[in-house]
Design an enzyme around this catalytic site. Structure first.
Site, PDB file in Angstrom:
ATOM      1  N   GLY A  84     -23.612  11.316  17.994  1.00  0.00           N
ATOM      2  CA  GLY A  84     -23.051  12.265  17.022  1.00  0.00           C
ATOM      3  C   GLY A  84     -21.992  11.665  16.113  1.00  0.00           C
ATOM      4  N   LYS A  85     -21.778  10.346  16.253  1.00  0.00           N
ATOM      5  CA  LYS A  85     -20.743   9.718  15.401  1.00  0.00           C
ATOM      6  C   LYS A  85     -21.315   9.245  14.065  1.00  0.00           C
ATOM      7  CE  LYS A  85     -17.691   8.302  19.124  1.00  0.00           C
ATOM      8  NZ  LYS A  85     -17.439   7.249  20.092  1.00  0.00           N
ATOM      9  N   GLN A  86     -22.662   9.284  13.930  1.00  0.00           N
ATOM     10  CA  GLN A  86     -23.253   8.881  12.645  1.00  0.00           C
ATOM     11  C   GLN A  86     -22.823   9.878  11.568  1.00  0.00           C
ATOM     12  OE1 GLN A  86     -24.796  10.311  15.195  1.00  0.00           O
ATOM     13  NE2 GLN A  86     -26.829  11.081  14.727  1.00  0.00           N
TER      14      GLN A  86
ATOM     15  N   ARG B 156     -23.511   7.177   5.964  1.00  0.00           N
ATOM     16  CA  ARG B 156     -24.091   7.343   4.631  1.00  0.00           C
ATOM     17  C   ARG B 156     -23.154   8.182   3.772  1.00  0.00           C
ATOM     18  NH1 ARG B 156     -29.650   9.892   4.698  1.00  0.00           N
ATOM     19  NH2 ARG B 156     -30.436   7.829   5.189  1.00  0.00           N
TER      20      ARG B 156
ATOM     21  N   ASP C 123     -31.781   4.936  12.689  1.00  0.00           N
ATOM     22  CA  ASP C 123     -31.090   6.096  12.127  1.00  0.00           C
ATOM     23  C   ASP C 123     -29.792   5.568  11.492  1.00  0.00           C
ATOM     24  OD1 ASP C 123     -30.918   9.420  13.139  1.00  0.00           O
ATOM     25  OD2 ASP C 123     -29.226   8.483  12.137  1.00  0.00           O
TER      26      ASP C 123
ATOM     27  N   TYR D 210     -41.205   5.236   4.636  1.00  0.00           N
ATOM     28  CA  TYR D 210     -40.524   5.969   3.552  1.00  0.00           C
ATOM     29  C   TYR D 210     -39.669   5.003   2.727  1.00  0.00           C
ATOM     30  CZ  TYR D 210     -37.853   9.784   1.353  1.00  0.00           C
ATOM     31  OH  TYR D 210     -37.270  10.652   0.458  1.00  0.00           O
TER      32      TYR D 210
ATOM     33  N   LYS E 154     -40.528   3.886  -1.140  1.00  0.00           N
ATOM     34  CA  LYS E 154     -39.616   4.303  -2.213  1.00  0.00           C
ATOM     35  C   LYS E 154     -39.077   3.073  -2.947  1.00  0.00           C
ATOM     36  CE  LYS E 154     -39.220   8.912  -2.183  1.00  0.00           C
ATOM     37  NZ  LYS E 154     -39.537   9.750  -3.364  1.00  0.00           N
TER      38      LYS E 154
ATOM     39  N   VAL F  57     -31.414  17.859   9.773  1.00  0.00           N
ATOM     40  CA  VAL F  57     -30.272  18.376  10.523  1.00  0.00           C
ATOM     41  C   VAL F  57     -29.847  19.770  10.042  1.00  0.00           C
ATOM     42  CG1 VAL F  57     -28.498  17.202   9.113  1.00  0.00           C
ATOM     43  CG2 VAL F  57     -28.064  17.682  11.523  1.00  0.00           C
TER      44      VAL F  57
ATOM     45  N   ASN G 144     -28.497  13.062   1.056  1.00  0.00           N
ATOM     46  CA  ASN G 144     -28.803  14.299   1.795  1.00  0.00           C
ATOM     47  C   ASN G 144     -28.453  15.543   0.976  1.00  0.00           C
ATOM     48  OD1 ASN G 144     -28.295  12.074   3.815  1.00  0.00           O
ATOM     49  ND2 ASN G 144     -29.142  13.656   5.148  1.00  0.00           N
TER      50      ASN G 144
HETATM   51  N1  UDP Z   1     -29.696  14.974  13.539  1.00  0.00           N
HETATM   52  C1  UDP Z   1     -29.135  15.554  14.655  1.00  0.00           C
HETATM   53  N2  UDP Z   1     -29.740  16.653  15.191  1.00  0.00           N
HETATM   54  C2  UDP Z   1     -30.853  17.220  14.664  1.00  0.00           C
HETATM   55  C3  UDP Z   1     -31.423  16.627  13.514  1.00  0.00           C
HETATM   56  C4  UDP Z   1     -30.823  15.499  12.978  1.00  0.00           C
HETATM   57  O1  UDP Z   1     -28.096  15.100  15.173  1.00  0.00           O
HETATM   58  O2  UDP Z   1     -31.332  18.227  15.225  1.00  0.00           O
HETATM   59  C5  UDP Z   1     -29.034  13.800  12.946  1.00  0.00           C
HETATM   60  C6  UDP Z   1     -29.960  12.600  12.708  1.00  0.00           C
HETATM   61  O3  UDP Z   1     -30.072  11.781  13.853  1.00  0.00           O
HETATM   62  C7  UDP Z   1     -29.255  11.909  11.557  1.00  0.00           C
HETATM   63  C8  UDP Z   1     -28.565  13.054  10.809  1.00  0.00           C
HETATM   64  O4  UDP Z   1     -28.546  14.157  11.694  1.00  0.00           O
HETATM   65  O5  UDP Z   1     -28.272  11.025  12.048  1.00  0.00           O
HETATM   66  C9  UDP Z   1     -29.304  13.473   9.536  1.00  0.00           C
HETATM   67  O6  UDP Z   1     -30.650  13.617   9.879  1.00  0.00           O
HETATM   68  P1  UDP Z   1     -31.745  14.233   8.889  1.00  0.00           P
HETATM   69  O7  UDP Z   1     -33.007  14.337   9.681  1.00  0.00           O
HETATM   70  O8  UDP Z   1     -31.227  15.477   8.269  1.00  0.00           O
HETATM   71  O9  UDP Z   1     -31.953  13.185   7.711  1.00  0.00           O
HETATM   72  P2  UDP Z   1     -31.590  11.644   7.464  1.00  0.00           P
HETATM   73  O10 UDP Z   1     -30.270  11.667   6.803  1.00  0.00           O
HETATM   74  O11 UDP Z   1     -31.540  10.906   8.767  1.00  0.00           O
HETATM   75  O12 UDP Z   1     -32.688  11.188   6.588  1.00  0.00           O
END
Ligand code: UDP
Length: 317
Positions: free
Chosen positions: A208-210, A277, A273, A146, A150, A188, A175
């Site tokens: 979960g800290k991302q 962001r 991941d 991806y 892009k 998510v 997002n």
């Molecule tokens: N994520 C999560 N649980 C889920 C789905 C996603 O914790 O059930 C996290 C994922 O690891 C990422 C963030 O949520 O860090 C956003 O993920 P998403 O798939 O929405 O899109 P991304 O921003 O990674 O392209």
């Protein structure tokens, strides 16, 4: 009357863009091969004399009769669950598909609007992300299909601009959420809302800290409209700078759905991941006079209502 082609117009954002373009008085043609889009998203436009849907793969030669003022190129799977399952389609639509769409723009003298992504910044080492940041992308990672395609799409768009003088606009989307996201999209927002409404555990990936920053779809489309009507080429970040961790977001979703689901931790879905962001939207503010208006609370209310309806339809509520 102006006429626009929207590739990927049966998708989440594509269908919202079609609504806006029709409301602004344009004729709209959609091309979509429906691998991630759905005619459900544009069913309300059937019978509108200003709207036409073509079931078509934009990686093939593109032909369209008549004048064409704008091409909005949105076609591409965009959820991380699509990266390992549709890698070749993603690479093709963003390379071959962008090439074909640019060729059509050149032939018709259309303005070409490319929807790029915050993923061009990869797992960013600069925070918040400014447009000048060149990114930290792993070309051979699972997300690379991806991110790199892009990046190629931006590159070929600028080449057509410089070499063939095509009028182009590039937006980098962060997002975004709202009604018409796929229930099983894997991202998510649909995951957490679906889990919370069903009373299932909410799956936080990694520690979960991302962080992510979520923009409501109508704000994003307003940003598109301002960019296309400006004299700017971009790339310009469009997104909401309100940043939160995924663990905080799980709590936001529990509150928005009044759910008592437990929060559980699962392994990250993809390597690389992004750990953080958040868009720097100084350019959008200064050059387009744009900033997001819809609060997370208001946006989630609309989105939760939409998913509640979809879950009922699917017999899951
Ligand atoms: N994520 C999560 N649980 C889920 C789905 C996603 O914790 O059930 C996290 C994922 O690891 C990422 C963030 O949520 O860090 C956003 O993920 P998403 O798939 O929405 O899109 P991304 O921003 O990674 O392209």
């Amino acid at each position: 009357m102006s006429r626009a082609l929207v590739t990927g117009g049966a998708g989440f954002l594509g269908s919202h863009l079609c609504d806006r373009l029709l409301a602004e008085g344009l004729d709209v043609v959609v091309m979509d091969n429906l691998i991630t889009g759905s005619t459900d998203n544009i069913a309300h436009l059937a019978g509108n004399p200003h709207f036409k849907f073509l079931h078509y793969d934009v990686t093939e030669y593109l032909f369209l009769e008549g004048p064409l003022d704008y091409i909005f190129h949105l076609a591409s799977p965009a959820s991380p669950i699509d990266f390992p399952t549709k890698p070749i389609q993603i690479l093709k639509v963003n390379s071959l598909g962008t090439h074909k769409a640019l060729g059509l723009a050149r032939a018709k003298g259309s303005t070409f609007f490319l929807t790029s992504t915050s993923e061009v910044y990869g797992d960013p080492l600069v925070h918040p992300q400014v447009e000048e940041y060149l990114g930290n992308v792993n070309p051979i990672g699972v997300r690379g299909v991806y991110d790199e395609s892009k990046r190629f799409a931006e590159s070929i768009t600028m080449a057509y601009h410089r070499f063939h003088d095509v009028d182009v606009k590039i937006v980098r989307i962060f997002n975004t959420y709202g009604p018409r996201m796929r229930l099983n999209d894997g991202r998510v927002v649909p995951n957490f809302i679906g889990q919370a409404l069903r009373g299932d555990p909410i799956t936080v990936y990694g520690n979960g800290k991302q962080t992510r920053s979520f923009c409501y779809c109508s704000d994003l489309i307003e940003g598109f409209w301002r960019l296309v009507n400006s004299d700017q080429t971009g790339p310009i970040n469009i997104g909401n700078p309100s940043e939160r961790t995924m663990l905080e977001f799980a709590e936001n979703i529990k509150a928005a759905t009044k759910s008592s689901s437990e929060i559980i931790f699962q392994p990250l879905l993809t390597e690389d991941d992004p750990k953080q962001r958040k868009p720097d939207i100084t350019k959008a503010r200064e050059l387009l006079g744009w900033e997001p208006k819809v609060s997370l609370e208001d946006g989630l209310r609309e989105t939760v209502d939409y998913f509640r309806g979809k879950l009922k339809e699917a017999g899951q509520l």
